[in-house]
Design a protein around this motif. Structure first.
Motif, PDB file in Angstrom:
ATOM      1  N   ILE A  36     -59.014 -18.851  41.037  1.00 47.96           N
ATOM      2  CA  ILE A  36     -57.745 -18.497  42.077  1.00 47.96           C
ATOM      3  C   ILE A  36     -58.308 -17.304  43.041  1.00 47.96           C
ATOM      4  O   ILE A  36     -58.648 -16.500  42.492  1.00 47.96           O
ATOM      5  CB  ILE A  36     -56.422 -17.886  41.420  1.00 47.96           C
ATOM      6  N   LEU A  37     -57.713 -17.807  44.223  1.00 43.54           N
ATOM      7  CA  LEU A  37     -58.010 -16.745  45.406  1.00 43.54           C
ATOM      8  C   LEU A  37     -56.639 -16.194  45.590  1.00 43.54           C
ATOM      9  O   LEU A  37     -55.631 -17.115  46.060  1.00 43.54           O
ATOM     10  CB  LEU A  37     -58.528 -17.320  46.440  1.00 43.54           C
ATOM     11  N   GLU A  38     -56.425 -15.021  45.549  1.00 41.59           N
ATOM     12  CA  GLU A  38     -54.934 -14.350  45.693  1.00 41.59           C
ATOM     13  C   GLU A  38     -55.070 -12.939  46.224  1.00 41.59           C
ATOM     14  O   GLU A  38     -55.977 -12.240  45.737  1.00 41.59           O
ATOM     15  CB  GLU A  38     -54.001 -14.697  44.450  1.00 41.59           C
ATOM     16  N   SER A  39     -54.200 -12.606  47.206  1.00 40.53           N
ATOM     17  CA  SER A  39     -54.343 -11.118  47.805  1.00 40.53           C
ATOM     18  C   SER A  39     -53.379 -10.304  47.049  1.00 40.53           C
ATOM     19  O   SER A  39     -53.281  -9.026  47.278  1.00 40.53           O
ATOM     20  CB  SER A  39     -53.704 -11.219  49.288  1.00 40.53           C
ATOM     21  N   ASN A  40     -52.498 -10.542  45.869  1.00 36.66           N
ATOM     22  CA  ASN A  40     -51.738  -9.715  45.081  1.00 36.66           C
ATOM     23  C   ASN A  40     -52.545  -9.706  43.764  1.00 36.66           C
ATOM     24  O   ASN A  40     -52.361 -10.669  42.872  1.00 36.66           O
ATOM     25  CB  ASN A  40     -50.430 -10.366  45.292  1.00 36.66           C
ATOM     26  N   LYS A  41     -52.964  -8.347  43.357  1.00 39.46           N
ATOM     27  CA  LYS A  41     -53.496  -8.292  42.017  1.00 39.46           C
ATOM     28  C   LYS A  41     -52.637  -8.667  41.041  1.00 39.46           C
ATOM     29  O   LYS A  41     -53.284  -8.800  39.766  1.00 39.46           O
ATOM     30  CB  LYS A  41     -54.188  -7.018  42.149  1.00 39.46           C
ATOM     31  N   LEU A  57     -55.838 -14.924  51.960  1.00 40.01           N
ATOM     32  CA  LEU A  57     -55.876 -16.240  52.198  1.00 40.01           C
ATOM     33  C   LEU A  57     -55.710 -16.711  53.584  1.00 40.01           C
ATOM     34  O   LEU A  57     -56.274 -17.647  54.084  1.00 40.01           O
ATOM     35  CB  LEU A  57     -54.709 -16.959  51.468  1.00 40.01           C
ATOM     36  N   LEU A  58     -55.746 -15.694  54.427  1.00 44.16           N
ATOM     37  CA  LEU A  58     -55.760 -15.979  55.953  1.00 44.16           C
ATOM     38  C   LEU A  58     -57.240 -15.436  56.547  1.00 44.16           C
ATOM     39  O   LEU A  58     -57.515 -15.414  57.724  1.00 44.16           O
ATOM     40  CB  LEU A  58     -54.689 -15.278  56.914  1.00 44.16           C
ATOM     41  N   ASP A  59     -58.002 -14.677  55.836  1.00 47.05           N
ATOM     42  CA  ASP A  59     -59.244 -14.164  56.070  1.00 47.05           C
ATOM     43  C   ASP A  59     -60.296 -15.126  56.022  1.00 47.05           C
ATOM     44  O   ASP A  59     -60.613 -15.764  54.890  1.00 47.05           O
ATOM     45  CB  ASP A  59     -59.612 -13.000  55.338  1.00 47.05           C
ATOM     46  N   ASP A  61     -63.727 -14.782  55.913  1.00 50.53           N
ATOM     47  CA  ASP A  61     -64.647 -14.697  54.789  1.00 50.53           C
ATOM     48  C   ASP A  61     -64.084 -14.975  53.643  1.00 50.53           C
ATOM     49  O   ASP A  61     -65.088 -15.485  52.804  1.00 50.53           O
ATOM     50  CB  ASP A  61     -65.294 -13.395  55.233  1.00 50.53           C
ATOM     51  N   ALA A  62     -63.098 -14.281  53.271  1.00 48.43           N
ATOM     52  CA  ALA A  62     -62.607 -14.624  51.742  1.00 48.43           C
ATOM     53  C   ALA A  62     -62.399 -16.034  51.417  1.00 48.43           C
ATOM     54  O   ALA A  62     -62.928 -16.285  50.244  1.00 48.43           O
ATOM     55  CB  ALA A  62     -61.056 -13.880  51.859  1.00 48.43           C
ATOM     56  N   VAL A  63     -61.801 -16.852  52.308  1.00 47.29           N
ATOM     57  CA  VAL A  63     -61.411 -18.270  51.797  1.00 47.29           C
ATOM     58  C   VAL A  63     -63.119 -19.036  51.889  1.00 47.29           C
ATOM     59  O   VAL A  63     -63.010 -19.738  50.980  1.00 47.29           O
ATOM     60  CB  VAL A  63     -60.779 -18.946  52.814  1.00 47.29           C
ATOM     61  N   TYR A  64     -63.874 -18.850  52.984  1.00 48.13           N
ATOM     62  CA  TYR A  64     -65.109 -19.217  53.118  1.00 48.13           C
ATOM     63  C   TYR A  64     -65.807 -18.982  51.831  1.00 48.13           C
ATOM     64  O   TYR A  64     -66.449 -20.119  51.008  1.00 48.13           O
ATOM     65  CB  TYR A  64     -65.876 -19.125  54.123  1.00 48.13           C
ATOM     66  N   ASN A  65     -66.026 -17.725  51.433  1.00 43.22           N
ATOM     67  CA  ASN A  65     -66.947 -17.428  50.343  1.00 43.22           C
ATOM     68  C   ASN A  65     -66.539 -17.835  48.882  1.00 43.22           C
ATOM     69  O   ASN A  65     -67.126 -18.171  48.178  1.00 43.22           O
ATOM     70  CB  ASN A  65     -67.084 -15.991  50.305  1.00 43.22           C
ATOM     71  N   ASN A  81     -56.504 -19.800  55.471  1.00 40.18           N
ATOM     72  CA  ASN A  81     -57.406 -19.832  56.863  1.00 40.18           C
ATOM     73  C   ASN A  81     -57.908 -21.294  56.875  1.00 40.18           C
ATOM     74  O   ASN A  81     -58.753 -21.757  56.258  1.00 40.18           O
ATOM     75  CB  ASN A  81     -58.528 -18.995  56.864  1.00 40.18           C
ATOM     76  N   LEU A  82     -57.574 -21.982  58.121  1.00 45.43           N
ATOM     77  CA  LEU A  82     -57.968 -23.559  58.264  1.00 45.43           C
ATOM     78  C   LEU A  82     -59.427 -23.522  58.945  1.00 45.43           C
ATOM     79  O   LEU A  82     -60.339 -24.431  58.549  1.00 45.43           O
ATOM     80  CB  LEU A  82     -57.159 -24.325  59.287  1.00 45.43           C
TER      81      LEU A  82
END
Length: 385
Positions: A36-41, A57-59, A61-65, A81-82
């Motif tokens: 899971i990728l999420e910005s709320n810990k 989720l809108l960054d 690098d975060a989504v790509y990596n 991030n599309l």
């Protein structure tokens, strides 16, 4: 067929909210490793997925990596991030729903233009780049009160939607890209969830009826099956199938619609993921929407969408006037009632109108289920200490 079960296959999910949490119940059932990728810990998924990655989720690098660490990527929220998804797809990663569909769905303006271009019935609308343009349109008598205003992006659960009845309402709108629609007199708000896999196998859930909270513009009750004429139900189903077909969509798509006074069906908007209108399916359907989402994105045979019993869902939202550590008051009282199942989303803090959980009521008789749903709604309270 690829071996997804008890294997080294890694499923990635963008978003770790309650939809992800309910999806994890199904990945655990199938023993599918899930990241899971999420910005709320402290997100609902944080403690129960196989791997939790903290990131925006809108960054890009975060989504790509994150995408580079998984074998297939899906979403539980569409605001992602599309550009990162496009690059990952170009590099060979399988992503469902497809980035091209998310690009249409992320913008309400693009969504509406898509319906018009493909002759899918929808309410008349106008598109404005910013608020001054909308005000100018009103001053020149191009648009008149009342109308429905919708932010073109990032609206959810009634946020980013407002009925504009007068100048004061108009002045209070944020200065963002938006659409306006005619205020449609309608009998019912309906929804159809459609599942489609990469092989093109497609199935629909029964049409559901949604009752909304008048102030919060959030769904209070979802009723399955909808208490409507079979001809109207079939029209709704055919319309939803047309949307999926024209998008060439893979995954689970919830299509929200209006049934007008003269029984026309108009598409309101779509959600490319499991949806509030399908939560009843966990208890009431042979195959719940979260399992079906997995089946569709993994290109597995789709499950039976029929209902075993009538189902009604009641949303549990934070009560007005309460913020802080959550308390579910009178939950024992509703647990005493036959056919009642609460789902608590794992959010430790409540605030007014925040979605904290839902309750499913199942019964062979839809009217009896609706009566029990009313009692549940009046009994349980989401408050704070």
């Amino acid at each position: 067929m690829k071996n997804y079960f008890s294997s080294d296959f890694k499923l990635g999910v963008l978003g770790g909210g309650q939809l992800g949490r309910m999806l994890l119940a199904e990945t655990q059932k199938f023993d599918i490793y899930t990241s899971i990728l999420e910005s709320n810990k402290n997100a609902p998924c944080a403690e129960i997925c196989n791997r939790f990655v903290f990131g925006d989720l809108l960054d890009f690098d975060a989504v790509y990596n994150f995408g580079k660490t998984v074998d297939l990527l899906t979403i539980e929220i569409e605001n992602v991030n599309l550009d990162a998804l496009d690059k990952l797809e170009d590099e060979g990663l399988t992503i469902y729903p497809k980035p091209k569909d998310l690009r249409i769905i992320q913008s309400k303006a693009r969504q509406k233009n898509f319906y018009v271009d493909h002759e899918i019935p929808t309410a008349e609308f106008s598109h404005y780049a910013y608020l001054e343009e909308l005000k100018h349109s009103f001053e020149n008598n191009i648009i008149d009160f009342p109308f429905v205003w919708k932010a073109a992006r990032f609206g959810y659960d009634g946020n980013g939607v407002k009925i504009v009845r007068n100048i004061a309402d108009l002045e209070s709108l944020p200065n963002v890209e938006c659409i306006t629609e005619k205020l449609i007199p309608f009998k019912n708000e309906l929804a159809v969830i459609v599942a489609r896999n990469a092989n093109g196998e497609t199935t629909t859930y029964p049409v559901v009826e949604m009752e909304f909270h008048p102030e919060a513009n959030q769904v209070e009750y979802v009723i399955c099956p909808a208490r409507i004429d079979t001809n109207v139900a079939e029209k709704a189903r055919e319309t939803a199938l047309k949307v999926v077909s024209k998008l060439d969509f893979v995954g689970l798509l919830a299509v929200e619609m209006f049934q007008t006074i003269d029984n026309k069906i108009l598409v309101n908007e779509v959600a490319p993921r499991p949806h509030n209108s399908g939560h009843y399916s966990i208890e009431a359907s042979y195959t719940n929407q979260f399992e079906q989402h997995l089946r569709s994105i993994l290109n597995l045979p789709l499950g039976n969408t029929e209902s075993k019993v009538a189902g009604i869902m009641v949303n549990l939202v934070g009560e007005e006037g309460f913020s802080g550590d959550v308390v579910y008051e009178n939950i024992e009282a509703i647990l005493k009632i036959d056919g009642v199942t609460p789902h608590i989303y794992g959010k430790k803090e409540t605030r007014p109108f925040r979605k904290m959980g839902h309750v499913t009521i199942v019964d062979k008789n839809i009217e009896k289920a609706r009566e029990i749903a009313q009692k549940v709604k009046e009994t349980i309270r989401v408050i704070s200490k």
